[in-house]
Design a protein around this motif. Sequence first.
Motif, PDB file in Angstrom:
ATOM      1  N   ILE A 164     100.116  41.167 -64.667  1.00  0.00           N
ATOM      2  CA  ILE A 164      98.948  41.831 -63.825  1.00  0.00           C
ATOM      3  C   ILE A 164      97.872  40.830 -65.225  1.00  0.00           C
ATOM      4  O   ILE A 164      98.193  40.881 -66.494  1.00  0.00           O
ATOM      5  CB  ILE A 164      98.381  43.218 -64.505  1.00  0.00           C
ATOM      6  CG1 ILE A 164     100.013  44.162 -63.334  1.00  0.00           C
ATOM      7  CG2 ILE A 164      97.330  42.864 -64.503  1.00  0.00           C
ATOM      8  CD1 ILE A 164      99.724  45.330 -63.607  1.00  0.00           C
ATOM      9  N   LEU A 165      96.750  40.368 -64.607  1.00  0.00           N
ATOM     10  CA  LEU A 165      95.864  39.898 -65.269  1.00  0.00           C
ATOM     11  C   LEU A 165      94.498  40.603 -64.553  1.00  0.00           C
ATOM     12  O   LEU A 165      94.084  40.383 -63.611  1.00  0.00           O
ATOM     13  CB  LEU A 165      96.149  38.260 -64.652  1.00  0.00           C
ATOM     14  CG  LEU A 165      97.188  37.138 -65.887  1.00  0.00           C
ATOM     15  CD1 LEU A 165      98.334  37.324 -64.555  1.00  0.00           C
ATOM     16  CD2 LEU A 165      96.440  35.725 -65.300  1.00  0.00           C
ATOM     17  N   SER A 166      93.931  40.699 -65.822  1.00  0.00           N
ATOM     18  CA  SER A 166      92.920  41.716 -65.802  1.00  0.00           C
ATOM     19  C   SER A 166      91.829  41.095 -67.495  1.00  0.00           C
ATOM     20  O   SER A 166      91.790  40.432 -67.849  1.00  0.00           O
ATOM     21  CB  SER A 166      92.716  42.864 -65.391  1.00  0.00           C
ATOM     22  OG  SER A 166      93.860  43.149 -66.923  1.00  0.00           O
ATOM     23  N   GLY A 167      90.383  41.281 -66.676  1.00  0.00           N
ATOM     24  CA  GLY A 167      89.386  41.050 -67.722  1.00  0.00           C
ATOM     25  C   GLY A 167      89.298  42.016 -69.032  1.00  0.00           C
ATOM     26  O   GLY A 167      89.325  41.784 -69.927  1.00  0.00           O
ATOM     27  N   HIS A 168      90.217  42.956 -69.129  1.00  0.00           N
ATOM     28  CA  HIS A 168      90.246  43.595 -70.393  1.00  0.00           C
ATOM     29  C   HIS A 168      91.504  44.194 -70.084  1.00  0.00           C
ATOM     30  O   HIS A 168      92.081  44.944 -69.314  1.00  0.00           O
ATOM     31  CB  HIS A 168      89.348  44.868 -70.532  1.00  0.00           C
ATOM     32  CG  HIS A 168      88.075  43.913 -70.283  1.00  0.00           C
ATOM     33  ND1 HIS A 168      88.166  43.748 -71.619  1.00  0.00           N
ATOM     34  CD2 HIS A 168      86.804  43.525 -69.811  1.00  0.00           C
ATOM     35  CE1 HIS A 168      86.362  42.977 -71.216  1.00  0.00           C
ATOM     36  NE2 HIS A 168      86.079  43.354 -70.068  1.00  0.00           N
ATOM     37  N   ARG A 169      92.058  45.532 -71.038  1.00  0.00           N
ATOM     38  CA  ARG A 169      93.841  45.512 -71.544  1.00  0.00           C
ATOM     39  C   ARG A 169      93.840  46.936 -70.563  1.00  0.00           C
ATOM     40  O   ARG A 169      94.666  47.587 -70.273  1.00  0.00           O
ATOM     41  CB  ARG A 169      93.998  46.190 -72.983  1.00  0.00           C
ATOM     42  CG  ARG A 169      93.807  47.410 -73.593  1.00  0.00           C
ATOM     43  CD  ARG A 169      93.708  46.864 -75.086  1.00  0.00           C
ATOM     44  NE  ARG A 169      93.418  47.999 -76.074  1.00  0.00           N
ATOM     45  CZ  ARG A 169      91.989  48.682 -75.891  1.00  0.00           C
ATOM     46  NH1 ARG A 169      91.187  47.204 -76.069  1.00  0.00           N
ATOM     47  NH2 ARG A 169      91.645  49.336 -76.701  1.00  0.00           N
ATOM     48  N   GLU A 170      92.952  47.731 -70.726  1.00  0.00           N
ATOM     49  CA  GLU A 170      92.952  49.396 -70.348  1.00  0.00           C
ATOM     50  C   GLU A 170      93.246  49.056 -68.333  1.00  0.00           C
ATOM     51  O   GLU A 170      94.301  50.096 -68.396  1.00  0.00           O
ATOM     52  CB  GLU A 170      91.485  50.011 -69.865  1.00  0.00           C
ATOM     53  CG  GLU A 170      91.812  51.443 -69.842  1.00  0.00           C
ATOM     54  CD  GLU A 170      90.674  52.535 -70.047  1.00  0.00           C
ATOM     55  OE1 GLU A 170      89.814  51.935 -70.834  1.00  0.00           O
ATOM     56  OE2 GLU A 170      90.576  53.726 -69.173  1.00  0.00           O
ATOM     57  N   GLU A 171      92.764  48.217 -67.844  1.00  0.00           N
ATOM     58  CA  GLU A 171      93.252  48.520 -65.981  1.00  0.00           C
ATOM     59  C   GLU A 171      94.315  48.287 -66.131  1.00  0.00           C
ATOM     60  O   GLU A 171      94.834  48.282 -65.199  1.00  0.00           O
ATOM     61  CB  GLU A 171      91.345  47.389 -65.374  1.00  0.00           C
ATOM     62  CG  GLU A 171      91.710  46.336 -66.132  1.00  0.00           C
ATOM     63  CD  GLU A 171      90.809  46.078 -66.754  1.00  0.00           C
ATOM     64  OE1 GLU A 171      90.499  46.854 -67.575  1.00  0.00           O
ATOM     65  OE2 GLU A 171      89.730  44.899 -66.545  1.00  0.00           O
ATOM     66  N   ALA A 172      94.703  46.935 -67.009  1.00  0.00           N
ATOM     67  CA  ALA A 172      96.358  45.906 -66.318  1.00  0.00           C
ATOM     68  C   ALA A 172      97.210  46.930 -67.062  1.00  0.00           C
ATOM     69  O   ALA A 172      98.275  47.549 -66.266  1.00  0.00           O
ATOM     70  CB  ALA A 172      96.189  44.726 -68.006  1.00  0.00           C
ATOM     71  N   VAL A 173      96.768  47.580 -67.805  1.00  0.00           N
ATOM     72  CA  VAL A 173      97.747  48.747 -68.230  1.00  0.00           C
ATOM     73  C   VAL A 173      97.961  50.374 -67.414  1.00  0.00           C
ATOM     74  O   VAL A 173      99.378  50.408 -67.277  1.00  0.00           O
ATOM     75  CB  VAL A 173      97.976  49.314 -69.763  1.00  0.00           C
ATOM     76  CG1 VAL A 173      99.383  50.545 -69.928  1.00  0.00           C
ATOM     77  CG2 VAL A 173      98.177  48.262 -70.859  1.00  0.00           C
ATOM     78  N   ARG A 174      97.341  50.488 -66.417  1.00  0.00           N
ATOM     79  CA  ARG A 174      97.043  51.702 -66.166  1.00  0.00           C
ATOM     80  C   ARG A 174      97.603  51.478 -64.750  1.00  0.00           C
ATOM     81  O   ARG A 174      98.130  51.907 -64.176  1.00  0.00           O
ATOM     82  CB  ARG A 174      95.478  51.799 -65.854  1.00  0.00           C
ATOM     83  CG  ARG A 174      95.140  52.870 -66.985  1.00  0.00           C
ATOM     84  CD  ARG A 174      93.894  53.692 -66.956  1.00  0.00           C
ATOM     85  NE  ARG A 174      93.329  54.795 -68.094  1.00  0.00           N
ATOM     86  CZ  ARG A 174      92.233  55.480 -67.572  1.00  0.00           C
ATOM     87  NH1 ARG A 174      91.436  55.327 -66.544  1.00  0.00           N
ATOM     88  NH2 ARG A 174      92.551  56.390 -68.755  1.00  0.00           N
TER      89      ARG A 174
END
Lengths: 177, 71
Positions: free
Chosen positions: A136-146
Amino acid sequence: MISRVIVTHEPIVSVLRLLGPPWWPSPGEVEEVSQPRTEDRSDAGEEAAEESARVRVTSGAWLDFYGVVRDREDSAEDPAGFAIEAIDYEAREEMAVYQMEKILKELSSVYPLQAVLVIHRIGLVRAGEASLLVRILSGHREEAVRCCAEFLDQLKKWVPIWKHPVKRGGGERGRAT
Amino acid sequence: MRLQAGTDLISLELPEGATVQDGLQAFDRARPELRSSRSSCMIALGVEYISPERILRDEDEVLLIPPVQGG
Protein backbone atom coordinates in the motif's frame (compact mmCIF):
# COMPACT_ATOMS: atom_id res chain seq x y z
CA MET A 1 -5.91 5.31 -7.01
CA ILE A 2 -3.83 2.79 -8.91
CA SER A 3 -4.75 -0.74 -7.93
CA ARG A 4 -3.75 -4.17 -9.10
CA VAL A 5 -4.90 -7.59 -7.87
CA ILE A 6 -3.17 -10.76 -9.01
CA VAL A 7 -3.77 -14.42 -8.20
CA THR A 8 -0.85 -16.45 -9.44
CA HIS A 9 1.06 -19.72 -9.26
CA GLU A 10 4.34 -17.79 -9.53
CA PRO A 11 6.55 -16.67 -6.62
CA ILE A 12 5.68 -13.14 -5.54
CA VAL A 13 9.12 -11.70 -6.26
CA SER A 14 8.97 -12.97 -9.86
CA VAL A 15 5.62 -11.27 -10.39
CA LEU A 16 6.83 -8.01 -8.83
CA ARG A 17 9.81 -7.80 -11.17
CA LEU A 18 7.57 -8.20 -14.18
CA LEU A 19 5.20 -5.48 -12.99
CA GLY A 20 7.72 -2.63 -13.00
CA PRO A 21 6.79 0.82 -11.68
CA PRO A 22 5.28 1.94 -9.43
CA TRP A 23 5.37 -1.48 -7.78
CA TRP A 24 8.95 -2.46 -8.36
CA PRO A 25 11.55 -1.76 -7.16
CA SER A 26 10.55 -0.62 -3.68
CA PRO A 27 12.06 2.67 -2.42
CA GLY A 28 14.51 0.71 -0.28
CA GLU A 29 15.86 -0.95 -3.40
CA VAL A 30 16.25 2.20 -5.48
CA GLU A 31 19.71 3.75 -5.40
CA GLU A 32 18.65 7.24 -6.43
CA VAL A 33 15.54 7.57 -4.33
CA SER A 34 14.87 11.17 -5.29
CA GLN A 35 14.45 10.28 -8.96
CA PRO A 36 10.95 9.34 -10.12
CA ARG A 37 11.26 6.10 -12.03
CA THR A 38 9.65 5.71 -15.40
CA GLU A 39 12.08 3.18 -16.78
CA ASP A 40 11.73 1.10 -19.89
CA ARG A 41 10.33 -1.95 -18.14
CA SER A 42 6.91 -0.30 -17.84
CA ASP A 43 4.62 -1.37 -20.64
CA ALA A 44 2.07 1.23 -19.60
CA GLY A 45 1.32 4.26 -21.73
CA GLU A 46 2.85 7.67 -21.17
CA GLU A 47 -0.01 8.85 -18.98
CA ALA A 48 0.20 5.77 -16.79
CA ALA A 49 3.96 6.19 -16.52
CA GLU A 50 3.50 9.81 -15.39
CA GLU A 51 0.91 8.73 -12.81
CA SER A 52 3.24 6.02 -11.65
CA ALA A 53 6.10 8.50 -11.24
CA ARG A 54 3.85 10.94 -9.41
CA VAL A 55 2.69 8.24 -6.98
CA ARG A 56 6.27 7.35 -6.15
CA VAL A 57 7.19 10.87 -5.08
CA THR A 58 3.94 11.72 -3.28
CA SER A 59 3.60 8.55 -1.20
CA GLY A 60 5.23 9.18 2.16
CA ALA A 61 4.18 5.73 3.34
CA TRP A 62 4.99 2.51 1.52
CA LEU A 63 3.67 -0.43 3.47
CA ASP A 64 4.35 -4.07 2.64
CA PHE A 65 2.55 -6.92 4.38
CA TYR A 66 3.75 -10.40 3.56
CA GLY A 67 1.75 -13.43 4.65
CA VAL A 68 4.23 -16.28 5.01
CA VAL A 69 3.57 -20.02 5.29
CA ARG A 70 4.71 -21.30 8.70
CA ASP A 71 5.99 -24.82 9.30
CA ARG A 72 3.10 -25.58 11.62
CA GLU A 73 -0.65 -25.59 11.08
CA ASP A 74 -2.63 -24.77 14.20
CA SER A 75 -5.88 -23.10 15.15
CA ALA A 76 -8.04 -22.17 18.13
CA GLU A 77 -9.66 -25.62 17.88
CA ASP A 78 -6.32 -27.42 17.50
CA PRO A 79 -3.72 -25.30 19.35
CA ALA A 80 -1.11 -28.06 19.31
CA GLY A 81 -1.42 -28.33 15.56
CA PHE A 82 0.86 -30.41 13.36
CA ALA A 83 4.07 -29.94 11.38
CA ILE A 84 3.67 -29.08 7.72
CA GLU A 85 6.05 -28.56 4.83
CA ALA A 86 3.77 -26.52 2.59
CA ILE A 87 0.27 -25.27 1.96
CA ASP A 88 -1.52 -26.04 -1.26
CA TYR A 89 -3.77 -23.02 -1.94
CA GLU A 90 -6.92 -23.44 -3.99
CA ALA A 91 -9.03 -20.56 -5.31
CA ARG A 92 -11.98 -19.69 -7.43
CA GLU A 93 -9.68 -17.36 -9.26
CA GLU A 94 -12.01 -15.02 -11.11
CA MET A 95 -14.21 -14.57 -8.06
CA ALA A 96 -11.20 -14.12 -5.76
CA VAL A 97 -9.83 -11.30 -7.93
CA TYR A 98 -13.27 -9.70 -8.20
CA GLN A 99 -13.86 -9.84 -4.44
CA MET A 100 -10.43 -8.39 -3.64
CA GLU A 101 -10.96 -5.56 -6.13
CA LYS A 102 -14.35 -4.90 -4.55
CA ILE A 103 -12.82 -4.71 -1.07
CA LEU A 104 -10.11 -2.33 -2.31
CA LYS A 105 -12.69 -0.13 -3.99
CA GLU A 106 -14.64 0.16 -0.76
CA LEU A 107 -11.51 0.86 1.28
CA SER A 108 -10.30 3.49 -1.19
CA SER A 109 -13.52 5.42 -0.62
CA VAL A 110 -12.67 5.56 3.10
CA TYR A 111 -8.88 6.00 3.03
CA PRO A 112 -6.92 8.40 0.79
CA LEU A 113 -4.65 5.83 -0.84
CA GLN A 114 -2.29 6.37 -3.75
CA ALA A 115 -1.84 2.79 -4.89
CA VAL A 116 -2.52 -0.76 -3.75
CA LEU A 117 -1.11 -4.01 -5.02
CA VAL A 118 -2.28 -7.44 -3.87
CA ILE A 119 -0.62 -10.65 -5.00
CA HIS A 120 -2.00 -13.95 -3.66
CA ARG A 121 -0.27 -17.15 -4.61
CA ILE A 122 -2.15 -20.35 -5.28
CA GLY A 123 -0.86 -23.88 -5.68
CA LEU A 124 1.96 -25.22 -3.55
CA VAL A 125 3.68 -22.66 -1.30
CA ARG A 126 6.46 -24.07 0.90
CA ALA A 127 7.05 -23.11 4.54
CA GLY A 128 9.08 -19.92 4.67
CA GLU A 129 7.71 -18.64 1.36
CA ALA A 130 5.24 -15.77 1.02
CA SER A 131 1.72 -16.63 -0.02
CA LEU A 132 0.45 -13.05 0.07
CA LEU A 133 1.73 -9.54 -0.50
CA VAL A 134 -0.33 -6.44 0.24
CA ARG A 135 1.63 -3.33 -0.83
CA ILE A 136 0.00 0.00 0.00
CA LEU A 137 1.27 3.45 -0.97
CA SER A 138 -0.29 6.47 0.68
CA GLY A 139 0.54 10.02 1.61
CA HIS A 140 0.89 9.21 5.30
CA ARG A 141 1.37 6.09 7.41
CA GLU A 142 -1.92 6.01 9.28
CA GLU A 143 -4.19 5.29 6.30
CA ALA A 144 -1.80 2.65 4.96
CA VAL A 145 -1.63 0.75 8.25
CA ARG A 146 -5.37 0.91 8.89
CA CYS A 147 -6.27 -0.01 5.34
CA CYS A 148 -3.92 -2.99 5.38
CA ALA A 149 -5.44 -4.37 8.59
CA GLU A 150 -8.97 -3.91 7.27
CA PHE A 151 -8.12 -5.46 3.92
CA LEU A 152 -6.73 -8.56 5.63
CA ASP A 153 -9.84 -8.90 7.81
CA GLN A 154 -12.07 -8.64 4.73
CA LEU A 155 -9.89 -11.03 2.74
CA LYS A 156 -10.29 -13.69 5.38
CA LYS A 157 -14.04 -13.22 5.38
CA TRP A 158 -14.94 -12.98 1.69
CA VAL A 159 -12.24 -14.07 -0.74
CA PRO A 160 -12.73 -17.66 -2.01
CA ILE A 161 -9.28 -19.08 -1.35
CA TRP A 162 -8.71 -22.26 0.67
CA LYS A 163 -5.72 -23.89 2.29
CA HIS A 164 -4.77 -27.55 2.05
CA PRO A 165 -1.88 -28.07 4.48
CA VAL A 166 0.67 -30.65 3.35
CA LYS A 167 1.92 -32.59 6.36
CA ARG A 168 5.62 -33.04 6.82
CA GLY A 169 6.62 -36.45 5.60
CA GLY A 170 3.64 -36.75 3.26
CA GLY A 171 -0.11 -36.72 3.57
CA GLU A 172 -2.62 -33.92 3.83
CA ARG A 173 -4.94 -32.71 6.48
CA GLY A 174 -7.67 -30.12 6.78
CA ARG A 175 -9.17 -30.12 3.29
CA ALA A 176 -11.70 -27.35 3.20
CA THR A 177 -13.69 -28.33 0.16
CA MET B 1 -17.56 -30.72 0.83
CA ARG B 2 -16.82 -31.52 -2.82
CA LEU B 3 -15.05 -34.69 -1.70
CA GLN B 4 -17.90 -35.58 0.63
CA ALA B 5 -20.44 -35.03 -2.18
CA GLY B 6 -18.38 -37.01 -4.70
CA THR B 7 -19.14 -34.35 -7.30
CA ASP B 8 -18.75 -30.63 -7.89
CA LEU B 9 -22.19 -30.15 -9.43
CA ILE B 10 -25.63 -31.15 -8.20
CA SER B 11 -28.58 -30.33 -10.46
CA LEU B 12 -31.98 -29.51 -9.02
CA GLU B 13 -35.31 -28.84 -10.66
CA LEU B 14 -37.22 -26.01 -9.03
CA PRO B 15 -40.54 -24.37 -9.79
CA GLU B 16 -40.55 -21.02 -11.55
CA GLY B 17 -40.03 -18.15 -9.14
CA ALA B 18 -38.07 -20.28 -6.70
CA THR B 19 -35.60 -18.40 -4.52
CA VAL B 20 -32.09 -19.31 -3.49
CA GLN B 21 -33.52 -20.34 -0.13
CA ASP B 22 -35.95 -22.71 -1.90
CA GLY B 23 -32.99 -24.13 -3.80
CA LEU B 24 -31.06 -24.71 -0.59
CA GLN B 25 -34.01 -26.53 0.95
CA ALA B 26 -34.29 -28.70 -2.15
CA PHE B 27 -30.55 -29.35 -1.92
CA ASP B 28 -30.90 -30.47 1.71
CA ARG B 29 -33.73 -32.83 0.76
CA ALA B 30 -31.72 -34.27 -2.14
CA ARG B 31 -28.47 -34.68 -0.18
CA PRO B 32 -29.32 -34.67 3.56
CA GLU B 33 -25.85 -35.97 4.47
CA LEU B 34 -24.35 -32.68 3.19
CA ARG B 35 -26.65 -30.43 5.19
CA SER B 36 -24.21 -29.76 7.99
CA SER B 37 -21.41 -28.76 5.58
CA ARG B 38 -23.82 -26.84 3.39
CA SER B 39 -25.14 -24.76 6.27
CA SER B 40 -21.68 -23.29 6.91
CA CYS B 41 -21.33 -22.18 3.28
CA MET B 42 -21.83 -18.73 1.79
CA ILE B 43 -23.85 -18.52 -1.39
CA ALA B 44 -22.65 -17.00 -4.64
CA LEU B 45 -23.67 -16.70 -8.26
CA GLY B 46 -20.88 -16.01 -10.73
CA VAL B 47 -18.41 -13.78 -8.86
CA GLU B 48 -20.92 -12.17 -6.46
CA TYR B 49 -22.34 -13.31 -3.15
CA ILE B 50 -26.12 -13.35 -3.23
CA SER B 51 -28.99 -13.18 -0.77
CA PRO B 52 -31.25 -16.19 -0.03
CA GLU B 53 -34.22 -14.12 -1.20
CA ARG B 54 -32.91 -13.81 -4.74
CA ILE B 55 -35.15 -15.40 -7.36
CA LEU B 56 -33.37 -18.02 -9.45
CA ARG B 57 -33.46 -18.20 -13.20
CA ASP B 58 -33.21 -21.18 -15.48
CA GLU B 59 -29.66 -22.60 -15.64
CA ASP B 60 -28.40 -20.49 -12.72
CA GLU B 61 -25.38 -22.15 -11.16
CA VAL B 62 -25.37 -21.39 -7.44
CA LEU B 63 -22.02 -21.77 -5.71
CA LEU B 64 -21.67 -23.07 -2.18
CA ILE B 65 -18.58 -21.34 -0.78
CA PRO B 66 -17.14 -23.08 2.32
CA PRO B 67 -15.50 -20.88 4.97
CA VAL B 68 -12.60 -19.17 3.24
CA GLN B 69 -8.96 -19.35 4.38
CA GLY B 70 -6.89 -16.97 2.28
CA GLY B 71 -3.81 -15.09 3.46
